[in-house]
Scaffold this active site. Structure first.
Site, PDB file in Angstrom:
ATOM      1  N   ALA A 166       0.834  -1.202   0.000  1.00 24.35           N
ATOM      2  CA  ALA A 166       0.000   0.000   0.000  1.00 24.35           C
ATOM      3  C   ALA A 166       0.872   1.255   0.000  1.00 24.35           C
ATOM      4  O   ALA A 166       1.949   1.269   0.610  1.00 24.35           O
ATOM      5  CB  ALA A 166      -0.917   0.000   1.213  1.00 24.35           C
ATOM      6  N   PRO A 167       0.425   2.307  -0.675  1.00 21.15           N
ATOM      7  CA  PRO A 167       1.199   3.555  -0.672  1.00 21.15           C
ATOM      8  C   PRO A 167       1.219   4.187   0.711  1.00 21.15           C
ATOM      9  O   PRO A 167       0.331   3.950   1.529  1.00 21.15           O
ATOM     10  CB  PRO A 167       0.439   4.430  -1.682  1.00 21.15           C
ATOM     11  CG  PRO A 167      -0.939   3.881  -1.727  1.00 21.15           C
ATOM     12  CD  PRO A 167      -0.801   2.412  -1.484  1.00 21.15           C
ATOM     13  N   GLY A 168       2.235   5.007   0.948  1.00 21.38           N
ATOM     14  CA  GLY A 168       2.350   5.688   2.231  1.00 21.38           C
ATOM     15  C   GLY A 168       3.620   5.291   2.956  1.00 21.38           C
ATOM     16  O   GLY A 168       4.385   4.422   2.510  1.00 21.38           O
ATOM     17  N   ILE A 169       3.866   5.934   4.097  1.00 19.62           N
ATOM     18  CA  ILE A 169       5.040   5.638   4.914  1.00 19.62           C
ATOM     19  C   ILE A 169       4.883   4.253   5.536  1.00 19.62           C
ATOM     20  O   ILE A 169       3.843   3.936   6.114  1.00 19.62           O
ATOM     21  CB  ILE A 169       5.216   6.701   6.012  1.00 19.62           C
ATOM     22  CG1 ILE A 169       5.436   8.084   5.380  1.00 19.62           C
ATOM     23  CG2 ILE A 169       6.379   6.348   6.938  1.00 19.62           C
ATOM     24  CD1 ILE A 169       5.446   9.215   6.382  1.00 19.62           C
ATOM     25  N   GLY A 183       4.877   1.282   8.036  1.00 21.28           N
ATOM     26  CA  GLY A 183       4.704   1.255   9.472  1.00 21.28           C
ATOM     27  C   GLY A 183       5.794   0.472  10.177  1.00 21.28           C
ATOM     28  O   GLY A 183       6.454  -0.390   9.587  1.00 21.28           O
ATOM     29  N   LYS A 233      -3.729  -5.902   6.517  1.00 22.90           N
ATOM     30  CA  LYS A 233      -2.679  -5.511   7.459  1.00 22.90           C
ATOM     31  C   LYS A 233      -2.151  -6.737   8.193  1.00 22.90           C
ATOM     32  O   LYS A 233      -2.927  -7.487   8.803  1.00 22.90           O
ATOM     33  CB  LYS A 233      -3.233  -4.482   8.449  1.00 22.90           C
ATOM     34  CG  LYS A 233      -3.828  -3.251   7.763  1.00 22.90           C
ATOM     35  CD  LYS A 233      -4.546  -2.331   8.729  1.00 22.90           C
ATOM     36  CE  LYS A 233      -3.596  -1.579   9.605  1.00 22.90           C
ATOM     37  NZ  LYS A 233      -4.294  -0.483  10.351  1.00 22.90           N
ATOM     38  N   ASP A 283     -13.166   0.429  11.684  1.00 20.14           N
ATOM     39  CA  ASP A 283     -13.460  -0.935  12.088  1.00 20.14           C
ATOM     40  C   ASP A 283     -12.603  -1.892  11.251  1.00 20.14           C
ATOM     41  O   ASP A 283     -12.182  -1.561  10.140  1.00 20.14           O
ATOM     42  CB  ASP A 283     -14.943  -1.235  11.869  1.00 20.14           C
ATOM     43  CG  ASP A 283     -15.379  -2.529  12.549  1.00 20.14           C
ATOM     44  OD1 ASP A 283     -14.638  -3.021  13.414  1.00 20.14           O
ATOM     45  OD2 ASP A 283     -16.469  -3.035  12.206  1.00 20.14           O
TER      46      ASP A 283
END
Length: 593
Positions: A326-329, A331, A347, A380
């Protein structure tokens, strides 16, 4: 009980499983009935306890059913009988006829799956042994007493029809002034419809038979039919400090109804004979919302999981893109991946984490959020075990990262990638990416939403812990929602302090703090260091939410929560409330979910 696989034994096992489900559903209905009684009493904390208890009920009933099968039929998890394919095939075959006249067959099938998956090896997770596809249709299912009522305002008059619609709800409390509220309803309706609107011969109001309860609100859900066109509507009913009821607003259109059923809100409690009939009705009001989310918002989150997985399998059959990171920083705790053509993220808890916390602790944090009121600001999740993904649909880079970051959870077999444990939630645009691309108006709206999200979480006694923008997402409706739970905590467990002034010039220049810091100490002044480096962001944040940088804000919220006060968080704009049309009495304290 007859021969080992004679007709009696599998039938008795099937009946025992259905009895376990019927007990579960009976208790769920009892909780919804109790929610109505507690709403009428104004027992808001009691309603929250009911909502929390109901989530745990399902797993308790499944365990009870498994224990009964072990004690009465010798079907413990290590039983040799479970390796005999013929037995469970007969059990499933005998279960299906029991659902022919059942009012909740789809939920009973899911319950059968849950019990089966506790007993059988995952190689049995196919349509022969469990209900991968439904065996009983609910398409035209309803009870003898229909799930919705119909009113014909052209024949009996608008005011009498609306009055009867409210009376039929059977609330055991007086209204502040029902005639006033009906006038406000009619005024809002006239303003919604264009001048010269013509009523057709089929003009009618269709309203679900029972109310939807959540926190301090009760919601009437319906649709207006005219000339074949359908207009969804909802009416929130609230209770004042003297125990009197009032209609707070009327919400028109799918977008407003969807906001009530948003995935970041707590589940409704609704007393239903036939849940599938309610879901069919709701689907006409929110045609873009999948049934998996509708069942989940009605409190049947296991049914939501079942339907989601069927939707995923169907989507994979008719799509060709690959699962990717997934795009983004990235985790420190979770590896997140997505299928671009499917609006969800997956996740996985990493084996090698950037924080000193255990896998069990992370799971407990997600469970805490699941059981807590999410105030419309915490996403949720559905939790799954042993999920198979087609290997040719997994991007090589993602597969490499899965093996590198979570090797204990990944197994490759026969053209598939098995993920032993994961969470699934609605996909959002990470707030940090959104702010980088946003124009001036979008940036201001997002920062207002960000601060409001934190404040509404605080109202539900939730502290985000890590307030960085990367831990929040922006929904397609422009709403900001929190989704990183490994540091969430109760507000009342934290100690919000002001940084003491330095004692000496050396203190001020020191790289280490000159004051003691306890494990639960939080210094709101420090938030600005991490959040407000961009001058454009700082200006807007200080304009709308400067109070978040003050310990006094957090300490006041702690005081209110400890004294048992529940703040009001409305799932609809304040401007729509009838109090703006007519001043409410001073005793009419607003309340909601």
């Amino acid at each position: 009980m007859g021969s080992e696989h004679g007709s009696e034994r599998p039938a008795a096992i099937a009946q025992a499983i259905l009895a376990g489900f019927d007990r579960h559903y009976g208790l769920s209905r009892y909780i919804a009935q109790q929610a109505k009684a507690r709403f009428e009493r104004g027992d808001w904390h009691g309603i929250r306890r009911l909502a929390r208890d109901r989530i745990a009920f399902y797993d308790q009933r499944v365990r009870e059913a498994v224990d009964r099968l072990a004690s009465e039929f010798g079907l413990g998890k290590r039983s040799q009988r479970l390796t005999d394919d013929r037995l469970w095939l007969r059990v499933k075959r005998d279960y299906v006829p029991l659902l022919a006249d059942h009012f909740q067959p789809e939920l009973a099938e899911t319950f059968f799956n849950s019990v089966s998956c506790k007993l059988l090896h995952r190689t049995y997770y196919n349509n022969e042994f469990i209900f991968v596809r439904p065996a009983v249709s609910t398409e035209y299912l309803d009870a003898e007493r229909p799930s919705w009522r119909v009113y014909y305002p052209l024949s009996e008059g608008w005011r009498p029809a609306l009055r009867r619609m409210i009376i039929d709800l059977g609330l055991a409390c007086p209204f502040v002034d029902i005639e006033r509220d009906l006038s406000l309803l009619q005024l809002a309706a006239r303003e919604h419809f264009p001048p010269g609107f013509a009523y057709a011969a089929d003009c009618q109001l269709q309203v679900l038979r029972t109310l939807f309860f959540r926190n301090k609100g009760a919601y009437l859900i319906g649709r207006f039919i005219n000339d074949g066109e359908l207009l969804p509507f909802a009416i929130p009913i609230l209770r004042d400090s003297q125990g009197r009821l009032y209609l707070d607003a009327i919400l028109f259109g799918s977008e407003r109804i969807e906001a009530l059923f948003n995935f970041a809100r707590a589940y409704f409690m609704v007393d239903m004979d036939v849940p599938s009939a309610y879901v069919r009705f709701l689907a006409t009001l929110m045609p873009t919302k999948p049934e998996s989310e509708l069942y989940t918002m009605l409190g049947f989150h296991k049914q939501g999981k079942t339907l989601f997985y069927r939707d995923l399998l169907q989507h994979l059959k008719y799509s060709h893109d690959r699962f990717v990171v997934a795009p983004g920083i990235k985790g420190l705790v979770m590896l997140v991946f997505t299928l671009p053509s499917f609006p969800y993220v997956f996740k996985v808890i990493k084996d090698k984490r950037g924080k000193e916390i255990t896998r069990e602790f992370i799971k407990s944090q997600y469970q805490l959020v699941k059981f807590h009121d999410r105030a419309g600001r915490m996403a949720d999740t559905w939790e799954y075990s042993d999920v198979l993904f087609p290997k040719d649909r997994v991007d090589p880079q993602l597969l490499a990262e899965l093996h590198e970051c979570a090797p204990s959870l990944i197994e490759e077999e026969a053209g598939a990638v098995l993920v032993r444990h994961l969470y699934i939630e609605r996909r959002m645009v990470p707030l940090n990416l959104y702010l980088e691309r946003a124009g001036d108006a979008e940036r201001e709206h997002a920062l207002i939403e960000y601060g409001d999200a934190i404040k509404q979480m605080v109202s539900a006694n939730m502290f985000p812990g890590d307030m960085l923008y990367k831990n929040f997402g922006v929904t397609r409706q422009g709403r900001v929602v929190f989704y990183d739970y490994d540091e969430v905590a109760y507000i009342t467990d934290m100690n919000f302090r002001r940084i003491p002034p330095p004692r000496t010039p050396e203190d001020e220049m020191s790289a280490e703090p000159w004051y003691s810091v306890g494990p639960h100490d939080v210094f709101p002044e420090e938030f600005g260091t991490f959040l407000l480096g961009d001058p454009r962001v700082r200006e807007l944040f200080m304009k709308h939410h400067a109070d978040l940088l003050e310990p006094a804000f957090w300490q006041e919220r702690q005081r209110r929560i400890r004294e048992g006060e529940l703040d009001d968080v409305f799932p609809y704009p304040d401007a729509l409330r009838f109090r703006h049309r007519l001043a409410m009495p001073a005793t009419a304290a607003p309340a909601d979910a």
